[in-house]
Design a protein around this motif. Sequence first.
Motif, PDB file in Angstrom:
ATOM      1  N   LEU A 170       0.662  -0.930  -0.141  1.00 43.64           N
ATOM      2  CA  LEU A 170       0.369   0.202  -0.219  1.00 43.64           C
ATOM      3  C   LEU A 170       0.516   0.891  -0.182  1.00 43.64           C
ATOM      4  O   LEU A 170       2.055   1.091   0.265  1.00 43.64           O
ATOM      5  N   GLY A 171       0.726   2.032  -1.010  1.00 42.94           N
ATOM      6  CA  GLY A 171       1.159   3.540  -0.922  1.00 42.94           C
ATOM      7  C   GLY A 171       0.282   4.443  -1.318  1.00 42.94           C
ATOM      8  O   GLY A 171      -0.767   3.852  -1.778  1.00 42.94           O
ATOM      9  N   SER A 172       1.180   5.795  -0.652  1.00 38.78           N
ATOM     10  CA  SER A 172       0.015   6.785  -2.062  1.00 38.78           C
ATOM     11  C   SER A 172       0.050   7.113  -3.642  1.00 38.78           C
ATOM     12  O   SER A 172       0.921   6.793  -4.298  1.00 38.78           O
ATOM     13  N   PRO A 173      -1.068   7.538  -4.108  1.00 39.53           N
ATOM     14  CA  PRO A 173      -0.873   7.627  -5.495  1.00 39.53           C
ATOM     15  C   PRO A 173       0.468   7.939  -5.770  1.00 39.53           C
ATOM     16  O   PRO A 173       0.620   7.193  -7.333  1.00 39.53           O
ATOM     17  N   ALA A 174       1.347   9.193  -5.657  1.00 45.63           N
ATOM     18  CA  ALA A 174       2.200   9.261  -6.098  1.00 45.63           C
ATOM     19  C   ALA A 174       3.675   8.906  -6.364  1.00 45.63           C
ATOM     20  O   ALA A 174       3.900   8.975  -7.554  1.00 45.63           O
ATOM     21  N   SER A 175       2.763   8.023  -5.228  1.00 46.68           N
ATOM     22  CA  SER A 175       4.971   6.787  -4.864  1.00 46.68           C
ATOM     23  C   SER A 175       3.599   5.665  -6.358  1.00 46.68           C
ATOM     24  O   SER A 175       4.972   5.302  -6.757  1.00 46.68           O
ATOM     25  N   ALA A 176       2.607   5.071  -5.823  1.00 48.92           N
ATOM     26  CA  ALA A 176       2.382   4.563  -7.124  1.00 48.92           C
ATOM     27  C   ALA A 176       2.949   4.963  -8.891  1.00 48.92           C
ATOM     28  O   ALA A 176       3.222   4.063  -9.359  1.00 48.92           O
TER      29      ALA A 176
END
Length: 302
Positions: free
Chosen positions: A88-94
């Motif tokens: 799981l992670g932020s939209p920006a990291s993805a």
Amino acid sequence: MWIKTSGSLSENVFQLTTPVSTHMLVVGDASSLVDTGLACCVDRLSEELEKCLGEGQGPDLIFITHAHFDHVGGLPALRERFSGIEVLGSPASAELLRDESYSKSVFEKNKQCAEAMGLEFAVDEAAWTKGCQIDRVIGDGDGVDLGDGVEVKLISSPGHSADSVSYLVSPDAALAAGEAVGWYGGRDLVANCFSDSFAQYVTSLDRLSGLDLKILSFPHSGAITGELISKYFLNVRETADVFREQVKARMDQGELVDEVVAAFLSDWQTQNITPEGPFAEEQTETLREMVKAAAAASASTE
Ligand SMILES: [Zn+2]
């Protein structure tokens, strides 16, 4: 208190260590690890995980604080070793990790670190890139229920990088912030890390320092607890302002970015300040980005 070794930090939170990273492991009915360190340190991290979770047992979830090479590098190998992990992670990291050239640079840096540390990194780049991804995107304020009353909540904290987020564990009041709040090096040594934006970094610091924390975990230097946390936040906030003022004074006198960087670098080297953790090669680049970010912040307030 400053805790650098592996072990229990509170009822539901453990600290795991490798030679170059420290990680929060949160255990409810499900277990979750924060960040993965370098690819070449996964053997050690896996041993640490198994010590806490049992032989052959990995985490159910992995939370990513930001997509820097030393935070996501262990993802492919961890997925290979323990099946069924959801990341799981932020939209920006993805989004960053989906970018081919970004992902290539993460791969290369992990390879270089393995070589520098004399550790093995014999992996297929395409397979590695496929594993180095985020499976589920979560946003600011989103909580993930681990069962048994334990929750991990994402708090957006940009500034160190544009994609930086922190994770707050309840009810333990423990925060894993990646480098979003800088870095603790013992006694009065703190290192700021605003490679992306000074203004956003300071906003993130102010937001996170307002939480009533019992544990603050750093990605390379263990965790601090109790009164040390508010002292740390005051200290890091103050040194960020001092840095910005010093950069402004030098630039006002006509110094170029490279000259300012050179002046700070020798200072940092004597004080042993390495904002991205123990990665000397990153030091100059990070400093250059910080000088630019500080100069941009001063320019925008004039
Ligand atoms: Zn970082």
